[in-house]
Design a protein around this motif. Structure first.
Motif, PDB file in Angstrom:
ATOM      1  N   GLY A 178       0.874  -1.125   0.244  1.00  0.00           N
ATOM      2  CA  GLY A 178      -0.089   0.058   0.060  1.00  0.00           C
ATOM      3  C   GLY A 178       0.819   1.298  -0.100  1.00  0.00           C
ATOM      4  N   VAL A 179       0.365   2.248  -0.567  1.00  0.00           N
ATOM      5  CA  VAL A 179       0.846   3.523  -0.551  1.00  0.00           C
ATOM      6  C   VAL A 179       0.165   4.834  -0.005  1.00  0.00           C
ATOM      7  CG1 VAL A 179       2.317   5.556  -2.119  1.00  0.00           C
ATOM      8  CG2 VAL A 179       2.265   3.013  -2.786  1.00  0.00           C
ATOM      9  N   ALA A 180       0.407   5.192   1.150  1.00  0.00           N
ATOM     10  CA  ALA A 180      -0.309   6.114   2.103  1.00  0.00           C
ATOM     11  C   ALA A 180       0.016   7.484   1.903  1.00  0.00           C
ATOM     12  CB  ALA A 180      -0.712   5.705   3.323  1.00  0.00           C
ATOM     13  N   PRO A 181      -0.560   8.708   1.784  1.00  0.00           N
ATOM     14  CA  PRO A 181      -0.026   9.938   1.921  1.00  0.00           C
ATOM     15  C   PRO A 181       0.800  10.041   3.209  1.00  0.00           C
ATOM     16  CG  PRO A 181      -2.256  10.114   1.889  1.00  0.00           C
ATOM     17  CD  PRO A 181      -1.835   8.611   1.678  1.00  0.00           C
ATOM     18  N   GLY A 182       1.872  11.047   3.112  1.00  0.00           N
ATOM     19  CA  GLY A 182       2.558  11.247   4.311  1.00  0.00           C
ATOM     20  C   GLY A 182       1.814  12.275   5.278  1.00  0.00           C
ATOM     21  N   ALA A 183       2.205  12.406   6.373  1.00  0.00           N
ATOM     22  CA  ALA A 183       1.605  13.401   7.331  1.00  0.00           C
ATOM     23  C   ALA A 183       2.176  14.459   6.893  1.00  0.00           C
ATOM     24  CB  ALA A 183       2.080  13.137   8.670  1.00  0.00           C
ATOM     25  N   GLY A 185       1.923  16.379   4.156  1.00  0.00           N
ATOM     26  CA  GLY A 185       2.223  16.474   2.878  1.00  0.00           C
ATOM     27  C   GLY A 185       3.912  15.820   2.802  1.00  0.00           C
ATOM     28  N   GLY A 186       4.298  15.074   3.753  1.00  0.00           N
ATOM     29  CA  GLY A 186       5.565  14.775   3.469  1.00  0.00           C
ATOM     30  C   GLY A 186       5.714  13.479   2.664  1.00  0.00           C
ATOM     31  N   SER A 187       6.849  12.658   2.670  1.00  0.00           N
ATOM     32  CA  SER A 187       6.919  11.669   1.702  1.00  0.00           C
ATOM     33  C   SER A 187       5.881  10.443   1.974  1.00  0.00           C
ATOM     34  CB  SER A 187       8.191  10.832   2.352  1.00  0.00           C
ATOM     35  OG  SER A 187       9.466  11.779   1.917  1.00  0.00           O
ATOM     36  N   PRO A 188       5.547   9.774   0.969  1.00  0.00           N
ATOM     37  CA  PRO A 188       4.463   8.833   1.176  1.00  0.00           C
ATOM     38  C   PRO A 188       4.777   7.436   2.075  1.00  0.00           C
ATOM     39  CG  PRO A 188       5.500   8.648  -1.022  1.00  0.00           C
ATOM     40  CD  PRO A 188       5.806   9.933  -0.226  1.00  0.00           C
ATOM     41  N   THR A 536      11.202   4.881   0.330  1.00  0.00           N
ATOM     42  CA  THR A 536      11.287   6.465   0.001  1.00  0.00           C
ATOM     43  C   THR A 536      12.695   6.655   0.277  1.00  0.00           C
ATOM     44  OG1 THR A 536      11.352   6.628   2.655  1.00  0.00           O
ATOM     45  CG2 THR A 536       9.285   6.839   1.548  1.00  0.00           C
ATOM     46  N   ARG A 537      13.194   8.006   0.070  1.00  0.00           N
ATOM     47  CA  ARG A 537      14.456   8.286  -0.092  1.00  0.00           C
ATOM     48  C   ARG A 537      15.277   8.280   1.180  1.00  0.00           C
ATOM     49  NH1 ARG A 537      15.228  14.350  -1.950  1.00  0.00           N
ATOM     50  NH2 ARG A 537      13.291  14.515   0.018  1.00  0.00           N
ATOM     51  N   ALA A 538      14.673   8.486   2.436  1.00  0.00           N
ATOM     52  CA  ALA A 538      15.243   8.279   3.589  1.00  0.00           C
ATOM     53  C   ALA A 538      15.354   6.763   4.011  1.00  0.00           C
ATOM     54  CB  ALA A 538      14.480   8.601   4.574  1.00  0.00           C
ATOM     55  N   GLY A 539      14.357   5.811   3.350  1.00  0.00           N
ATOM     56  CA  GLY A 539      14.284   4.449   3.847  1.00  0.00           C
ATOM     57  C   GLY A 539      15.414   3.778   2.955  1.00  0.00           C
TER      58      GLY A 539
END
Length: 550
Positions: A178-183, A185-188, A536-539
């Motif tokens: 699943g892909v949920a919007p980030g808090a 407006g952050g990364s998904p 994500t980029r951080a992940g």
């Protein structure tokens, strides 16, 4: 001037040439996300994005006006792993690439190009070169936002096609995660496949026919009404409608004559309209009235047809320049990005109206060649937006090279019409997020933010396989090898999942070429195994660190 930072002995570095927003974001990706050492060659460390890059860890700046041999030697190019040429000049980037290859024949080259046809030819001059277009990468995301789609991306990977879709549009067996919007407006966030809280999913295509850009079917009566409005809602259309109505009245009057059949009435209608009415004492009153109306109707018809033909020759359409248009997309700003957006929208069969302040804009020739309506004027002015049909469009995409112009265009457009989606190009991330939250039905996109991960991925080609834009952010699909004595060596497949930032989607056993798309959670990881992850980029930066040898 050279700004030096401590470097790690024996570690190869990257060289980036440029000082615009793309260069800044790419350097941030390499230094902050991936922990790489980066040397930046730029005209001035005090102007443009130089001060921002100077504050990034592991970055050193070299001030050089030209990309000559002295600049490359100062950047220690012979020992670099890769070179990115991002300056706003195709010829200069090509010249710099030729000079760089003379100093380091094994160098990986990443070249930003604006003329894509030239880029295809440039690639053939080098053994290891990626030629990328910033505008080409970003345009699909703007198109998807304008059409109300979640993402434009379809990714072919190891024999499978992956795509992001709404959960309701993908079968249960197709969902990978699943892909949920980030808090805020952050990364998904990435979630488990069965987690229904995520409205979007990363799915694998299984051959089921689908059209991600299919629009809901319109009501047939509405389609007919729209056709009639397009045909008759203009000065020539109204005149033609009146003349046709007179023909109808004459035909009805002729059918009232007892001795005429319906076929006779049709024949006499056109005969009378041509001025060949037959008169005599035996002609009844209804027939006389019909002859009178049809004769003068026919006399008016020929001049009207002539006027319509002349108007079409002068304006390109019998409607003239103010013909009605609806359900279209307005593209404001016909630079490199705008040109690609209008081309893609036209290819998808979507009506487009183009707006720019000058006739000399890059996209005007293409718009004219495609027969699209072009409005010349300041994009933020009310009269310009009204001429482009803001009241009846489905979306406005403002992609000029100025944040303030794009913002002003969006605000004026929203004041004129509540229905259209508004997509704006904004360089400032903080401003973009606040505009998206404050102005209703408005979406913000940054070209450099969308393109930078792909440019960084080209520098790190052995790690990142694909990038998927989702909203204003990106997800990355990467294959990461488990190193000797790495943190994940000896662990289980299930250990790769890292909260909402990393999901393992496939597994490649050491020494094998095939990919296992259904790895068992309890399978153990060995050094040399390949992990295909979406992150994500951080992940991704964290999973790279967990796979590196200790």
């Amino acid at each position: 001037m050279v700004t030096d930072l401590p470097t790690r002995a024996g570690r190869s570095h990257f060289v980036v040439c440029g000082d615009d927003s793309l260069a800044s974001r790419m350097v941030e990706e390499l230094s902050v996300r991936y922990g790489e050492q980066v040397t930046v060659i730029l005209p001035s460390a005090q102007r443009g994005h130089g001060p921002i890059m100077a504050r990034l860890p592991g970055v050193r700046l070299i001030e050089r006006a030209d990309l000559d041999q002295h600049a490359f030697l100062a950047a220690d190019l012979p020992s670099a792993r890769a070179l990115a040429l991002l300056r706003q000049d195709d010829l200069g980037n090509f010249h710099g690439a030729l000079r760089a290859q003379e100093l380091n024949s094994d160098l990986r080259l990443v070249v930003a190009i604006f003329n894509t046809s030239l880029g295809d030819r440039i690639r053939t001059f080098f053994t290891d070169c990626a030629v990328l277009s910033e505008s080409s990468m970003a345009a699909p995301s703007f198109v998807a936002a304008a059409l109300g789609e979640p993402t434009p991306s379809h990714v072919r990977l190891a024999g499978r096609t992956l795509y992001v879709a709404r959960r309701d549009d993908a079968g249960t067996g197709q969902v990978i995660c699943g892909v949920a919007p980030g808090a805020d407006g952050g990364s998904p966030r990435l979630t488990a496949p069965q987690d229904a809280s995520s409205g979007l999913v990363l799915a694998a295509a299984d051959g089921t026919p689908r059209n991600p850009l299919a629009r809901p079917r319109r009501h047939p009566l509405r389609a007919v009404a729209r056709m009639f409005r397009m045909l008759f809602w203009h000065k020539f259309g109204v005149a033609f409608a009146c003349l046709i109505a007179v023909l109808g009245v004459g035909f009805v009057l002729l059918t009232m004559v007892p001795r005429y059949t319906t076929a006779d009435a049709v024949y006499l209608t056109f005969l009378d309209a041509a001025g060949a009415a037959v008169t005599g004492p035996q002609v009844s009153t209804p027939e006389r009235i019909a002859q009178f109306l049809l004769t003068f109707d026919g006399l008016a018809f020929l001049p009207l047809v002539t006027a319509a033909i002349v108007g079409a020759r002068l304006t390109g359409s019998i409607h003239g320049r103010d013909r009605p248009i609806s359900d279209h997309v307005i593209v404001a700003g016909l630079g490199n990005v705008g040109t690609r957006i209008l081309g893609q929208l036209h290819d998808l069969g979507v009506g487009v109206v183009c707006v720019d302040k000058t006739e000399n804009a890059a996209g005007v020739p293409l718009a004219r060649r495609l027969g699209l309506k072009v409005v010349i004027g300041e994009t933020y002015r009310e009269e310009t937006l009204l001429a482009a049909g803001i009241a009846s469009c489905q979306a406005l995409v403002s992609v000029t090279d100025s944040d303030i112009v794009n913002l002003e265009t969006a605000l004026h457009a929203r004041a004129l019409a509540e229905r259209p989606r508004i997509v704006v190009r904004l360089y400032d991330d903080d401003l973009a997020e606040r505009v998206q939250k404050t102005v209703g039905n408005t979406i913000s996109r940054s070209v450099s933010y969308l393109a930078a991960p792909a440019f960084a991925a080209a520098m790190l080609e052995h790690q990142v396989l694909r990038t998927i834009p989702v909203g204003r952010h990106v997800l990355l699909i990467a294959e990461v090898a488990v190193g000797e004595e790495a943190e994940l060596a000896g662990g289980r497949v299930d250990d790769v999942h890292d909260g909402s930032d990393v999901r393992l989607i496939a597994f490649r056993h050491r020494g094998e070429t095939g990919v296992d798309w259904s790895p068992r959670p309890a399978d153990h990881l060995r050094p040399g195994d390949g992990l295909v992850v979406v992150a994500t980029r951080a992940g991704l930066s964290r999973v790279l660190a967990r796979c590196r040898p200790r």
